[in-house]
Write a protein that holds these residues in place. Sequence first.
Motif, PDB file in Angstrom:
ATOM      1  N   HIS A 258       0.830  -1.211   0.000  1.00 42.21           N
ATOM      2  CA  HIS A 258       0.000   0.000   0.000  1.00 42.21           C
ATOM      3  C   HIS A 258       0.863   1.260   0.000  1.00 42.21           C
ATOM      4  CE1 HIS A 258      -3.277   2.754   0.992  1.00 42.21           C
ATOM      5  NE2 HIS A 258      -2.531   3.225   1.969  1.00 42.21           N
ATOM      6  N   GLN A 261       2.438   2.906  -3.523  1.00 39.99           N
ATOM      7  CA  GLN A 261       1.631   3.512  -4.567  1.00 39.99           C
ATOM      8  C   GLN A 261       0.854   4.695  -3.999  1.00 39.99           C
ATOM      9  OE1 GLN A 261      -0.740   0.226  -5.857  1.00 39.99           O
ATOM     10  NE2 GLN A 261      -1.248  -0.392  -3.791  1.00 39.99           N
ATOM     11  N   THR A 263      -2.018   5.944  -3.158  1.00 38.08           N
ATOM     12  CA  THR A 263      -3.420   5.619  -2.929  1.00 38.08           C
ATOM     13  C   THR A 263      -3.907   6.331  -1.681  1.00 38.08           C
ATOM     14  OG1 THR A 263      -2.706   3.639  -1.740  1.00 38.08           O
ATOM     15  CG2 THR A 263      -3.284   3.375  -4.056  1.00 38.08           C
ATOM     16  N   ALA A 264      -5.181   6.142  -1.360  1.00 36.10           N
ATOM     17  CA  ALA A 264      -5.775   6.791  -0.201  1.00 36.10           C
ATOM     18  C   ALA A 264      -5.077   6.358   1.089  1.00 36.10           C
ATOM     19  CB  ALA A 264      -7.266   6.451  -0.125  1.00 36.10           C
ATOM     20  N   ARG A 301     -12.604  -1.818   1.106  1.00 36.18           N
ATOM     21  CA  ARG A 301     -11.591  -1.275   0.200  1.00 36.18           C
ATOM     22  C   ARG A 301     -10.197  -1.775   0.569  1.00 36.18           C
ATOM     23  NH1 ARG A 301     -14.653   3.478   1.174  1.00 36.18           N
ATOM     24  NH2 ARG A 301     -13.026   4.275   2.551  1.00 36.18           N
ATOM     25  N   GLU A 305      -7.720  -4.135  -1.797  1.00 37.30           N
ATOM     26  CA  GLU A 305      -6.373  -3.716  -2.181  1.00 37.30           C
ATOM     27  C   GLU A 305      -5.333  -4.738  -1.733  1.00 37.30           C
ATOM     28  OE1 GLU A 305      -3.276  -0.076  -1.271  1.00 37.30           O
ATOM     29  OE2 GLU A 305      -5.428   0.372  -1.292  1.00 37.30           O
ATOM     30  N   HIS A 337      -4.317   4.584 -12.459  1.00 41.94           N
ATOM     31  CA  HIS A 337      -5.567   4.725 -11.703  1.00 41.94           C
ATOM     32  C   HIS A 337      -6.526   3.569 -11.955  1.00 41.94           C
ATOM     33  CE1 HIS A 337      -4.024   8.723 -10.999  1.00 41.94           C
ATOM     34  NE2 HIS A 337      -4.079   9.002 -12.285  1.00 41.94           N
ATOM     35  N   SER A 339      -6.962  -0.979 -11.722  1.00 41.38           N
ATOM     36  CA  SER A 339      -6.403  -2.245 -11.257  1.00 41.38           C
ATOM     37  C   SER A 339      -5.773  -3.000 -12.420  1.00 41.38           C
ATOM     38  CB  SER A 339      -7.517  -3.091 -10.617  1.00 41.38           C
ATOM     39  OG  SER A 339      -7.053  -4.399 -10.359  1.00 41.38           O
TER      40      SER A 339
END
Length: 360
Positions: A258, A261, A263-264, A301, A305, A337, A339
């Motif tokens: 995680h 990258q 990401t959130a 989510r 991921e 953006h 998968s």
Amino acid sequence: MTVPSLLPRQDARTQRDRLEVLTVLINGPEFDPVLRGGVLKIPPSHPVYPWNCTVPDCARSRWRRYAMCSVHADQWQEAEAGGMTRTQFLRGAEPLAAWEAPEEMMCRICPQRPAFSLRLAVCFRHRNRWLSHLKRHPGADEDDGEFERWLADQQPCPGYGECRAEVCDELAASPLGLCGAHERGYIRAGRPGGARLPKNFFATFERHELPVPISCDDQIAFRAWCRAQLPVHRTGQIYLRGLRPLLRAEFQWGMYVHGLQPTAVWNLTWVQSLADECQRRDVASLAGLDPSVFHRDYHQRMVSEMQEALRKVYFSPGDTRDAGYIETEHFGVRFPHRSSYVDLTCVLSAYYLTSPTAYG
């Protein structure tokens, strides 16, 4: 007409092989060492999982929003409504002292006992001794050096060992064998099994250096309660001790990937609550798990991921074809953006339904 299942079955050997692969990756030189182990102790300013308030020198942990503690978040909302910029607010905000200890604090007299009073940093027994000292000496005050002089005359007491809750790595706070948080939880739960200490055990037993007897109506029920407990949550720490070995490694690898990258952000409380939920459900592995079994959106989510990160490890290009999908990153193709997972089950289902030669 039934379409053959394309999902791989997880037997004991598969899980063992996957754990071995993840263990090698987690022990590799590029893996973040903070994410290794059963208890992850995250630094306040960690580049991926920071939990410190962004106000300079503020010792409190950040709240749910604004990357600030709850006090500064409220102040920032008022300042923003008044037209102040975030930079101006951060430059002028007053830092705050910590209001809780991020880690278990030990008694400064008894190194094997947890501190009951965080202000004095002494265990329950020595806190009571200090209060008795104040009663005998009405003019004494801890601010005039009396407390330090009193400390010099105190003798350490033996500890009670580790907490009996299986996932807990903290020290027991009493002869009952539970840390302070789990002992309070045990009382709130109605004392399953009826484990209890004698009244006034300090004066009756400990003062005379005698072992404290523990009464228990149902040892099996008490031990079952201890096994079912979740870890004590502490700021900046993720407890994975209660998870099965493969699931623990999957969490560690998922958290690491995680951070590679843009990401959130994953709040540490989200990660811990997901780990707790997996422990409650006795989840063995995230592979093949339907994320919708979790009620919270952010849990779903996060699981999705993590599963995407695990697919790239668990399956080779040939395995993904047999399982009914393609992982484009296996071939060096990454879509911005989006998968890298391309599901082929719909294509294969249509093939079996329409092709006259599909079944020979």
